[in-house]
Design a protein around this motif. Structure first.
Motif, PDB file in Angstrom:
ATOM      1  N   ALA A  91       0.858  -1.184   0.000  1.00  0.00           N
ATOM      2  CA  ALA A  91       0.000   0.000   0.000  1.00  0.00           C
ATOM      3  C   ALA A  91       0.897   1.237   0.000  1.00  0.00           C
ATOM      4  CB  ALA A  91      -0.904   0.000   1.234  1.00  0.00           C
ATOM      5  N   ASP A  92       0.831   2.006  -1.072  1.00  0.00           N
ATOM      6  CA  ASP A  92       1.644   3.217  -1.192  1.00  0.00           C
ATOM      7  C   ASP A  92       0.748   4.445  -1.231  1.00  0.00           C
ATOM      8  OD1 ASP A  92       4.123   1.851  -1.391  1.00  0.00           O
ATOM      9  OD2 ASP A  92       3.664   1.393  -3.489  1.00  0.00           O
ATOM     10  N   GLU A  93       1.065   5.417  -0.383  1.00  0.00           N
ATOM     11  CA  GLU A  93       0.319   6.672  -0.379  1.00  0.00           C
ATOM     12  C   GLU A  93       0.716   7.474  -1.612  1.00  0.00           C
ATOM     13  OE1 GLU A  93       1.075  10.466   2.150  1.00  0.00           O
ATOM     14  OE2 GLU A  93      -0.124   9.082   3.382  1.00  0.00           O
ATOM     15  N   VAL A  94      -0.282   7.930  -2.370  1.00  0.00           N
ATOM     16  CA  VAL A  94      -0.001   8.753  -3.546  1.00  0.00           C
ATOM     17  C   VAL A  94      -0.479  10.190  -3.368  1.00  0.00           C
ATOM     18  CG1 VAL A  94       0.120   6.840  -5.171  1.00  0.00           C
ATOM     19  CG2 VAL A  94      -2.071   7.951  -4.774  1.00  0.00           C
ATOM     20  N   PHE A  95      -1.317  10.431  -2.341  1.00  0.00           N
ATOM     21  CA  PHE A  95      -1.737  11.796  -2.023  1.00  0.00           C
ATOM     22  C   PHE A  95      -2.243  11.844  -0.593  1.00  0.00           C
ATOM     23  CE2 PHE A  95      -4.842  15.127  -1.427  1.00  0.00           C
ATOM     24  CZ  PHE A  95      -4.173  16.228  -1.929  1.00  0.00           C
ATOM     25  N   SER A  96      -1.941  12.945   0.079  1.00  0.00           N
ATOM     26  CA  SER A  96      -2.488  13.218   1.404  1.00  0.00           C
ATOM     27  C   SER A  96      -2.491  14.728   1.595  1.00  0.00           C
ATOM     28  CB  SER A  96      -1.641  12.556   2.488  1.00  0.00           C
ATOM     29  OG  SER A  96      -2.144  12.858   3.770  1.00  0.00           O
ATOM     30  N   GLY A  97      -3.629  15.279   1.984  1.00  0.00           N
ATOM     31  CA  GLY A  97      -3.665  16.717   2.197  1.00  0.00           C
ATOM     32  C   GLY A  97      -5.047  17.268   2.430  1.00  0.00           C
ATOM     33  N   ARG A  98      -5.115  18.598   2.465  1.00  0.00           N
ATOM     34  CA  ARG A  98      -6.353  19.318   2.733  1.00  0.00           C
ATOM     35  C   ARG A  98      -6.879  20.059   1.516  1.00  0.00           C
ATOM     36  NH1 ARG A  98      -7.972  21.990   7.902  1.00  0.00           N
ATOM     37  NH2 ARG A  98      -8.789  23.352   6.312  1.00  0.00           N
ATOM     38  N   ASN A  99      -6.169  20.064   0.435  1.00  0.00           N
ATOM     39  CA  ASN A  99      -6.552  20.841  -0.734  1.00  0.00           C
ATOM     40  C   ASN A  99      -7.457  20.010  -1.642  1.00  0.00           C
ATOM     41  OD1 ASN A  99      -6.444  21.941  -3.450  1.00  0.00           O
ATOM     42  ND2 ASN A  99      -4.883  23.331  -2.656  1.00  0.00           N
ATOM     43  N   LYS A 100      -8.749  20.381  -1.710  1.00  0.00           N
ATOM     44  CA  LYS A 100      -9.717  19.634  -2.532  1.00  0.00           C
ATOM     45  C   LYS A 100      -9.344  19.644  -4.010  1.00  0.00           C
ATOM     46  CE  LYS A 100     -13.279  18.237  -0.041  1.00  0.00           C
ATOM     47  NZ  LYS A 100     -13.762  16.915   0.100  1.00  0.00           N
ATOM     48  N   GLY A 101      -8.837  20.770  -4.473  1.00  0.00           N
ATOM     49  CA  GLY A 101      -8.459  20.860  -5.886  1.00  0.00           C
ATOM     50  C   GLY A 101      -7.340  19.895  -6.237  1.00  0.00           C
ATOM     51  N   LEU A 102      -6.301  19.844  -5.405  1.00  0.00           N
ATOM     52  CA  LEU A 102      -5.194  18.907  -5.647  1.00  0.00           C
ATOM     53  C   LEU A 102      -5.661  17.462  -5.521  1.00  0.00           C
ATOM     54  CD1 LEU A 102      -2.235  20.667  -3.775  1.00  0.00           C
ATOM     55  CD2 LEU A 102      -2.645  20.549  -6.247  1.00  0.00           C
ATOM     56  N   PHE A 103      -6.496  17.205  -4.509  1.00  0.00           N
ATOM     57  CA  PHE A 103      -7.026  15.850  -4.321  1.00  0.00           C
ATOM     58  C   PHE A 103      -7.823  15.402  -5.545  1.00  0.00           C
ATOM     59  CE2 PHE A 103     -10.868  13.441  -3.049  1.00  0.00           C
ATOM     60  CZ  PHE A 103     -10.261  12.217  -2.814  1.00  0.00           C
ATOM     61  N   MET A 104      -8.757  16.241  -5.995  1.00  0.00           N
ATOM     62  CA  MET A 104      -9.586  15.855  -7.141  1.00  0.00           C
ATOM     63  C   MET A 104      -8.743  15.722  -8.407  1.00  0.00           C
ATOM     64  SD  MET A 104     -12.390  15.208  -5.772  1.00  0.00           S
ATOM     65  CE  MET A 104     -13.231  14.735  -7.258  1.00  0.00           C
ATOM     66  N   GLY A 105      -7.717  16.561  -8.555  1.00  0.00           N
ATOM     67  CA  GLY A 105      -6.813  16.422  -9.695  1.00  0.00           C
ATOM     68  C   GLY A 105      -6.090  15.090  -9.678  1.00  0.00           C
ATOM     69  N   LYS A 106      -5.590  14.703  -8.515  1.00  0.00           N
ATOM     70  CA  LYS A 106      -4.887  13.419  -8.387  1.00  0.00           C
ATOM     71  C   LYS A 106      -5.840  12.263  -8.633  1.00  0.00           C
ATOM     72  CE  LYS A 106      -1.327  10.909  -7.621  1.00  0.00           C
ATOM     73  NZ  LYS A 106      -0.257  10.900  -8.624  1.00  0.00           N
ATOM     74  N   LEU A 107      -7.045  12.352  -8.068  1.00  0.00           N
ATOM     75  CA  LEU A 107      -8.021  11.285  -8.257  1.00  0.00           C
ATOM     76  C   LEU A 107      -8.408  11.153  -9.730  1.00  0.00           C
ATOM     77  CD1 LEU A 107      -9.679   9.126  -6.850  1.00  0.00           C
ATOM     78  CD2 LEU A 107     -11.487  10.818  -6.562  1.00  0.00           C
TER      79      LEU A 107
END
Length: 131
Positions: A91-107
């Motif tokens: 299991a590798d973390e590819v994103f962690s944070g509070r920024n919805k824009g960055l999260f949705m971009g990564k997703l």
């Protein structure tokens, strides 16, 4: 894929803290959600509302979680345990944070690798109520 869109909408509406993991190797999807919920009740009662969404890729499974500020630590704790008890090979973390824009971009970037398997469940997540 209207259900996938509903999961994405739920992820956008849930809390501010988000995390995305890539699971590889042998992955037991039936145990993934069930064990996470059990662990939360026992060890992380401060994690209240959250939404999670998973989907298959050619390399494995992408799992994303969104919720309150205690969620990120709970997911990290769970992923370490999931590898130890055989829910996932890695299991590798590819994103962690509070920024919805960055999260949705990564997703959305991860969703470009969505690879459904015929006659097999290829995505899922938290129970979605009626629209």
């Amino acid at each position: 894929m209207p259900t996938i869109k509903r999961h994405i909408d739920a992820l956008q509406k849930e809390g501010f803290h988000s995390v995305v993991y890539e699971l590889r190797g042998r992955i037991d999807l039936k145990r993934l959600g069930r064990h996470f919920n059990m662990m939360l009740k026992r060890r992380h009662p401060d994690v209240t509302n959250y939404h999670f969404f998973w989907f298959r890729t050619k390399e494995g499974v992408i799992v994303s979680y969104v919720g309150n500020m205690f969620l990120v630590d709970a997911v990290e704790d769970f992923m370490n345990k999931a590898v130890q008890i055989g829910i996932a090979g890695a299991a590798d973390e590819v994103f962690s944070g509070r920024n919805k824009g960055l999260f949705m971009g990564k997703l959305k970037q991860c969703l470009t690798h969505f690879s459904p398997k015929p006659s097999t469940r290829s995505y899922g997540g938290s129970q979605l109520g009626p629209i």
